[in-house]
Design a protein around this motif. Structure first.
Motif, PDB file in Angstrom:
ATOM      1  N   VAL A  50      33.643  39.006  38.832  1.00  0.00           N
ATOM      2  CA  VAL A  50      34.194  40.056  39.696  1.00  0.00           C
ATOM      3  C   VAL A  50      35.708  40.078  39.560  1.00  0.00           C
ATOM      4  CG1 VAL A  50      32.309  40.030  41.382  1.00  0.00           C
ATOM      5  CG2 VAL A  50      34.272  38.546  41.723  1.00  0.00           C
ATOM      6  N   ASP A  51      36.257  41.261  39.722  1.00  0.00           N
ATOM      7  CA  ASP A  51      37.701  41.464  39.687  1.00  0.00           C
ATOM      8  C   ASP A  51      38.280  41.027  41.024  1.00  0.00           C
ATOM      9  OD1 ASP A  51      40.283  42.351  39.378  1.00  0.00           O
ATOM     10  OD2 ASP A  51      39.742  44.436  38.997  1.00  0.00           O
ATOM     11  N   GLU A  52      39.279  40.159  41.000  1.00  0.00           N
ATOM     12  CA  GLU A  52      39.954  39.717  42.222  1.00  0.00           C
ATOM     13  C   GLU A  52      41.320  40.375  42.386  1.00  0.00           C
ATOM     14  OE1 GLU A  52      39.866  35.379  42.172  1.00  0.00           O
ATOM     15  OE2 GLU A  52      38.136  35.537  43.508  1.00  0.00           O
ATOM     16  N   GLY A  53      41.668  41.287  41.488  1.00  0.00           N
ATOM     17  CA  GLY A  53      42.946  41.982  41.574  1.00  0.00           C
ATOM     18  C   GLY A  53      44.051  41.229  40.869  1.00  0.00           C
ATOM     19  N   GLN A  54      45.094  41.952  40.520  1.00  0.00           N
ATOM     20  CA  GLN A  54      46.292  41.420  39.867  1.00  0.00           C
ATOM     21  C   GLN A  54      45.957  40.608  38.618  1.00  0.00           C
ATOM     22  OE1 GLN A  54      48.857  39.501  42.691  1.00  0.00           O
ATOM     23  NE2 GLN A  54      48.898  41.276  44.029  1.00  0.00           N
ATOM     24  N   GLY A  55      44.945  41.062  37.866  1.00  0.00           N
ATOM     25  CA  GLY A  55      44.600  40.414  36.610  1.00  0.00           C
ATOM     26  C   GLY A  55      43.713  39.193  36.728  1.00  0.00           C
ATOM     27  N   ALA A  56      43.346  38.815  37.943  1.00  0.00           N
ATOM     28  CA  ALA A  56      42.499  37.636  38.144  1.00  0.00           C
ATOM     29  C   ALA A  56      41.036  38.054  38.256  1.00  0.00           C
ATOM     30  CB  ALA A  56      42.913  36.887  39.400  1.00  0.00           C
ATOM     31  N   ARG A  57      40.148  37.210  37.768  1.00  0.00           N
ATOM     32  CA  ARG A  57      38.710  37.426  37.886  1.00  0.00           C
ATOM     33  C   ARG A  57      38.056  36.126  38.328  1.00  0.00           C
ATOM     34  NH1 ARG A  57      36.929  42.162  36.230  1.00  0.00           N
ATOM     35  NH2 ARG A  57      34.767  41.496  36.101  1.00  0.00           N
ATOM     36  N   ARG A  58      36.873  36.239  38.874  1.00  0.00           N
ATOM     37  CA  ARG A  58      36.088  35.072  39.277  1.00  0.00           C
ATOM     38  C   ARG A  58      34.740  35.158  38.583  1.00  0.00           C
ATOM     39  NH1 ARG A  58      36.297  31.547  43.877  1.00  0.00           N
ATOM     40  NH2 ARG A  58      38.090  32.787  44.473  1.00  0.00           N
ATOM     41  N   ALA A  59      34.330  34.056  37.973  1.00  0.00           N
ATOM     42  CA  ALA A  59      33.023  33.961  37.337  1.00  0.00           C
ATOM     43  C   ALA A  59      32.158  33.040  38.180  1.00  0.00           C
ATOM     44  CB  ALA A  59      33.156  33.401  35.922  1.00  0.00           C
ATOM     45  N   PHE A  60      30.958  33.493  38.464  1.00  0.00           N
ATOM     46  CA  PHE A  60      29.996  32.690  39.209  1.00  0.00           C
ATOM     47  C   PHE A  60      29.092  32.011  38.186  1.00  0.00           C
ATOM     48  CE2 PHE A  60      31.565  35.941  41.990  1.00  0.00           C
ATOM     49  CZ  PHE A  60      31.825  35.241  43.156  1.00  0.00           C
TER      50      PHE A  60
END
Length: 94
Positions: A50-60
């Motif tokens: 998922v996109d967390e904004g400001q170029g950051a993402r989170r992978a589950f």
């Protein structure tokens, strides 16, 4: 008809924090993280992220593992490896 050439994988780079977190993983957890990083290096916006904004993402990665990351040029920058198994803020989870 020629198939499109696969895009080259990004080079994975762990932050100091992520490297310390990686070293604290069990062997099984590290194997899952290694597999996830390989997948993300080929497709940084893969399913399960998922996109967390400001170029950051989170992978589950699994029920108990998450990775926070971003990309820059040809790098996959792993900022944090999160182990979510364990205690809860309130209650015992039952």
């Amino acid at each position: 008809m020629n198939a499109a050439a696969p895009s080259p994988a990004l080079e994975a780079l762990l932050s100091v924090q992520a490297r310390d977190e990686y070293r604290a993983l069990t062997e099984a957890q590290a194997a899952l993280v290694d597999q996830a990083i390989g997948m993300l290096a080929r497709d940084p916006e893969a399913r399960g992220t998922v996109d967390e904004g400001q170029g950051a993402r989170r992978a589950f990665v699994s029920q108990d593992l998450q990775i926070r990351y971003g990309t820059h040029r040809n790098l996959l920058v792993i900022a944090e490896i999160i182990v979510t198994g364990g205690g809860f803020l309130l209650g015992d989870g039952a």
